[in-house]
Motif scaffolding. Sequence first.
Motif, PDB file in Angstrom:
ATOM      1  N   LYS A  64       0.916  -1.240   0.020  1.00  0.00           N
ATOM      2  CA  LYS A  64       0.098  -0.021   0.001  1.00  0.00           C
ATOM      3  C   LYS A  64       0.829   1.142  -0.111  1.00  0.00           C
ATOM      4  N   LEU A  65       1.900   1.136   0.789  1.00  0.00           N
ATOM      5  CA  LEU A  65       2.747   2.307   0.989  1.00  0.00           C
ATOM      6  C   LEU A  65       3.559   2.438  -0.422  1.00  0.00           C
ATOM      7  N   SER A  66       3.874   1.545  -1.176  1.00  0.00           N
ATOM      8  CA  SER A  66       4.493   1.759  -2.727  1.00  0.00           C
ATOM      9  C   SER A  66       3.465   2.330  -3.361  1.00  0.00           C
ATOM     10  N   THR A  67       1.891   2.004  -3.276  1.00  0.00           N
ATOM     11  CA  THR A  67       1.060   3.024  -4.061  1.00  0.00           C
ATOM     12  C   THR A  67       0.911   3.999  -3.697  1.00  0.00           C
ATOM     13  N   LEU A  68       0.999   4.510  -2.561  1.00  0.00           N
ATOM     14  CA  LEU A  68       1.047   5.638  -2.428  1.00  0.00           C
ATOM     15  C   LEU A  68       2.209   6.567  -2.736  1.00  0.00           C
ATOM     16  N   ILE A  69       3.300   6.013  -2.490  1.00  0.00           N
ATOM     17  CA  ILE A  69       4.432   6.615  -3.126  1.00  0.00           C
ATOM     18  C   ILE A  69       4.444   6.709  -4.377  1.00  0.00           C
ATOM     19  N   SER A  70       3.825   5.964  -5.181  1.00  0.00           N
ATOM     20  CA  SER A  70       3.845   6.112  -6.881  1.00  0.00           C
ATOM     21  C   SER A  70       2.797   7.199  -7.377  1.00  0.00           C
ATOM     22  N   TYR A  71       2.011   7.779  -6.155  1.00  0.00           N
ATOM     23  CA  TYR A  71       0.792   8.433  -6.631  1.00  0.00           C
ATOM     24  C   TYR A  71      -0.026   8.321  -7.771  1.00  0.00           C
ATOM     25  N   SER A  72      -0.564   6.827  -7.544  1.00  0.00           N
ATOM     26  CA  SER A  72      -1.470   6.472  -8.661  1.00  0.00           C
ATOM     27  C   SER A  72      -2.869   7.010  -8.530  1.00  0.00           C
ATOM     28  N   ARG A  73      -3.877   6.787  -9.425  1.00  0.00           N
ATOM     29  CA  ARG A  73      -5.320   7.502  -9.512  1.00  0.00           C
ATOM     30  C   ARG A  73      -5.920   7.329  -8.290  1.00  0.00           C
ATOM     31  N   ASP A  74      -5.874   6.079  -7.685  1.00  0.00           N
ATOM     32  CA  ASP A  74      -6.522   5.735  -6.465  1.00  0.00           C
ATOM     33  C   ASP A  74      -5.944   5.996  -5.254  1.00  0.00           C
ATOM     34  N   SER A  75      -4.731   6.706  -5.379  1.00  0.00           N
ATOM     35  CA  SER A  75      -4.054   7.102  -4.032  1.00  0.00           C
ATOM     36  C   SER A  75      -4.894   7.835  -2.901  1.00  0.00           C
ATOM     37  N   THR A  76      -5.600   8.715  -3.497  1.00  0.00           N
ATOM     38  CA  THR A  76      -6.395   9.601  -2.425  1.00  0.00           C
ATOM     39  C   THR A  76      -7.415   8.699  -1.783  1.00  0.00           C
ATOM     40  N   LEU A  77      -8.056   7.817  -2.482  1.00  0.00           N
ATOM     41  CA  LEU A  77      -9.091   6.914  -1.808  1.00  0.00           C
ATOM     42  C   LEU A  77      -8.532   5.873  -0.784  1.00  0.00           C
ATOM     43  N   ILE A  78      -7.508   5.331  -1.243  1.00  0.00           N
ATOM     44  CA  ILE A  78      -6.716   4.432  -0.569  1.00  0.00           C
ATOM     45  C   ILE A  78      -6.228   5.004   0.647  1.00  0.00           C
ATOM     46  N   LYS A  79      -5.729   6.252   0.694  1.00  0.00           N
ATOM     47  CA  LYS A  79      -5.344   6.929   1.911  1.00  0.00           C
ATOM     48  C   LYS A  79      -6.554   7.372   2.644  1.00  0.00           C
ATOM     49  N   GLN A  80      -7.437   7.933   2.239  1.00  0.00           N
ATOM     50  CA  GLN A  80      -8.609   8.238   3.047  1.00  0.00           C
ATOM     51  C   GLN A  80      -9.459   6.965   3.651  1.00  0.00           C
ATOM     52  N   SER A  81      -9.488   5.879   2.789  1.00  0.00           N
ATOM     53  CA  SER A  81      -9.875   4.678   3.451  1.00  0.00           C
ATOM     54  C   SER A  81      -9.242   4.051   4.489  1.00  0.00           C
ATOM     55  N   SER A  82      -7.746   4.037   4.359  1.00  0.00           N
ATOM     56  CA  SER A  82      -6.989   3.487   5.454  1.00  0.00           C
ATOM     57  C   SER A  82      -7.049   4.209   6.432  1.00  0.00           C
ATOM     58  N   SER A  83      -7.130   5.574   6.602  1.00  0.00           N
ATOM     59  CA  SER A  83      -7.023   6.641   7.466  1.00  0.00           C
ATOM     60  C   SER A  83      -8.558   6.346   8.364  1.00  0.00           C
ATOM     61  N   PHE A  84      -9.344   6.307   7.696  1.00  0.00           N
ATOM     62  CA  PHE A  84     -10.730   6.245   8.393  1.00  0.00           C
ATOM     63  C   PHE A  84     -10.858   4.685   9.160  1.00  0.00           C
ATOM     64  N   LYS A  85     -10.199   3.575   8.609  1.00  0.00           N
ATOM     65  CA  LYS A  85     -10.411   2.240   9.224  1.00  0.00           C
ATOM     66  C   LYS A  85      -9.346   2.284  10.363  1.00  0.00           C
ATOM     67  N   SER A  86      -8.472   3.064  10.535  1.00  0.00           N
ATOM     68  CA  SER A  86      -7.460   3.176  11.525  1.00  0.00           C
ATOM     69  C   SER A  86      -7.915   3.986  12.714  1.00  0.00           C
ATOM     70  N   SER A  87      -9.097   4.706  12.445  1.00  0.00           N
ATOM     71  CA  SER A  87      -9.302   5.827  13.316  1.00  0.00           C
ATOM     72  C   SER A  87     -10.301   5.236  14.682  1.00  0.00           C
ATOM     73  N   ILE A  88     -10.397   6.082  15.763  1.00  0.00           N
ATOM     74  CA  ILE A  88     -11.394   5.753  16.815  1.00  0.00           C
ATOM     75  C   ILE A  88     -12.779   5.806  16.352  1.00  0.00           C
ATOM     76  N   LYS A  89     -13.002   6.735  15.280  1.00  0.00           N
ATOM     77  CA  LYS A  89     -14.604   6.794  14.698  1.00  0.00           C
ATOM     78  C   LYS A  89     -14.940   5.466  14.435  1.00  0.00           C
ATOM     79  N   PHE A  90     -13.760   4.833  13.532  1.00  0.00           N
ATOM     80  CA  PHE A  90     -14.234   3.513  13.038  1.00  0.00           C
ATOM     81  C   PHE A  90     -14.471   2.400  14.105  1.00  0.00           C
ATOM     82  N   LYS A  91     -13.690   2.550  15.074  1.00  0.00           N
ATOM     83  CA  LYS A  91     -13.720   1.474  16.296  1.00  0.00           C
ATOM     84  C   LYS A  91     -15.163   2.058  16.951  1.00  0.00           C
TER      85      LYS A  91
END
Length: 756
Positions: free
Chosen positions: A296-323
């Motif tokens: 995933k980090l490699s995908t974010l590093i390469s700044y692919s088309r889905d990078s923003t969605l991947i980043k936001q999705s991962s960020s939310f799944k890791s949050s206390i809100k998702f808990k």
Amino acid sequence: MSALTHPDYENEKKYLDYTLEYARNYNNRILSEKERIAKDVDYGIKHYNSDNAEQFNDLIINSTLLDNMKQKLNNLIRACSKPYFARVDFTEENSKLQKLYIGKMALLRDEDNEPIVLDWRSPAANLYYEGRIGTAHYNCPEGKINGELLLKRQYTIENAYLHEIYDIDITTNDDFLQACLNSSKDNRLKDIVSTIQSEQNKVIRADMWKPLIVQGAAGGGKTTIALHRIAYLLYNYEKSFSPQNFMIIAPNKFFLSYISEVLPELGVENVKQTTFEDFAIEIIGQKLKIIEPHEKLSTLISYSRDSTLIKQSSSFKSSIKFKDLTENYMRKIEDSFIPEADFKVSNFTIISSSELKKLFFEDYSYLPLTKRLDEIKKNLMNTLKRKKLEIIENIIFEYDRQLEDIRYEMKDCAERRQLIIDITNEREALIEKVNKHSKIVVREYLSKFSPLNPIEYYKNFLQDKVLSCNLVKEYIDDETWNYLAQSTISNLQSGLTELEDLAPLMYIKIFVYGLEDKLKVRHIIIDEAQDFSLFQLYVLKKILNSSSFTILGDLCQGIHSYRGINSWDNVSDIIFKEDSPNFLSLEQSYRTTIEIMEAASTVIESLKDSNLPAAKPVIRHGDKVELIVKDSLENICIAIKNNLKIMSSKGYKSAAIICKTMDECIRFKALLKGFKINTKVITGNEKEYSGGIVIVPSYLVKGLEFDMVIIANASKTQFTCNELDAKLLYVAMTRPLHKLYIYSCGEQSEMLNFLL
């Protein structure tokens, strides 16, 4: 200075000889005792009689003694080579002068129990780590011991030979520390008991019962200090804790190999060492194939088309809100867990639905769902056993009353006799029915409960339409939620999970099933904690059921900040809100030279983020950082070949060629092979770290250190000025002890313009 030229050499040599002689004799006594006990254990095993309780107890006691003696012998072998590393002369108030020699393990004189060598973890040894010449004190269980510190002395002893003696004044950047920092780095992390600095010592000796958060600069010794803290805590709480009560969570298996020798060197064995992924699988109890987080980090590093969605999705799944959402869903499952029906035998109510719900939601609410069922099962069986007798007695009473009425009201006739037979048969049939149903009714009732496995619950949670409607309005936008839910379910259906899925799966598992085996761990040490999410920390705290944590990290190295920690305040305020955690900093960087650290700090300062603290290099100068621009990767490889020749001539033992991505590592390996340079690419899954020359991607190099580092290509296109690239470059630049080369294929990154 050389020991031979020190004015006190003869006295020191005499004390070393005395100590070594005592240690050897003590070693021989322990060895002899070990052999005797080993024979007793062997005899006990061969002649074991399960009916003889006394023999069994003797066998257990002797086996424990044998294990302890093996550990003591290992420590003594080390002591016979290097019994101590320091001495302090301290005069306690109204007392005589004490010359206290400090080593990795204590050595006591048999005849009077006086210390020949003090253990570095003992209270008095703190005089060495934090005391200054003059008025000084140390704290011990009896209280504060005041006095005067007259001497602090350090020794270099190798193979029982006294090489160097250093007397320390009030400064901390002394010659002894400099000598240690200038040494070469091999394939393992080493203990640093002889050079622990004051700020590091505070971390090691911090209160065990409060969560400890440590912001540590790159090269500040976070990992090493964490391991020394375990050794210290075990020494001071030996009656309450064993090594199995401690667990280290490291970033990957490769890192575990790298730190593998430190605890044994400190005389500590059997501490649980794991990664979060492996511990999660152990808790969840299902076979999971985890997608490599670095993909995933490699995908974010390469700044692919889905990078923003991947980043936001991962960020939310890791949050206390998702808990919170996961918890809300599981409460919904909990609310519908108990059926509305009463618990009945035949048509007789044993326990009403409302009574069962009270048991489930109130009396046993502290338990996981299935463990509540276990308690309810016991309650059903006990109540059934008691009430079944009452029911049968009532049946007999009721039917006997009917029979009495018939006998009283009807004269003897065929009809009366038939009626009595029918009522008697009906009574017996009903009693038999009750008896028969009683045998299966508990199992029948419990069969209405069919808890799912954690993955099925998780999939249902992500597919819950009512929940997702609320989600879109309250927490997250529709597009991100749909991507999150669909990509996660697709992975799960393919037998795959992401790192971010492990915390919710662990939470669901313990909510529904609890822990299958009682967890021995009572204190958790997390290294590289800046890459942990708040959800991960929350679930670890819930599993441990305690706040006994040591959390170490560096926000400047938070390359997974999209799912990690951006501020330690969040950890204090959200995870440990009720516990008043201790917060300590390791600001000093002991790894790199001033020249290297200042260059790396300039890169991180380019982000202008006040949450990212600057590291302070120890006073150790070295070569300037070399930025070299080449016009092709092939020419970079030619230059690297020359760098490696220099490495050999300087006696360096380790070097890393750091590339930004794994793809770049593989490409450089192939190019270097063409120049007859064979190197190994580190993937993070290695179980052994063999040292030497390695090629490693920037996101796997955290926590490691090398004599020399070569950054293969820090060009403008490779490292832009965004947060992730700046942190990756900072991590790479803070790995070397002595020498840093930075190459660029074409124009260099703007973050490095200051080096021109």
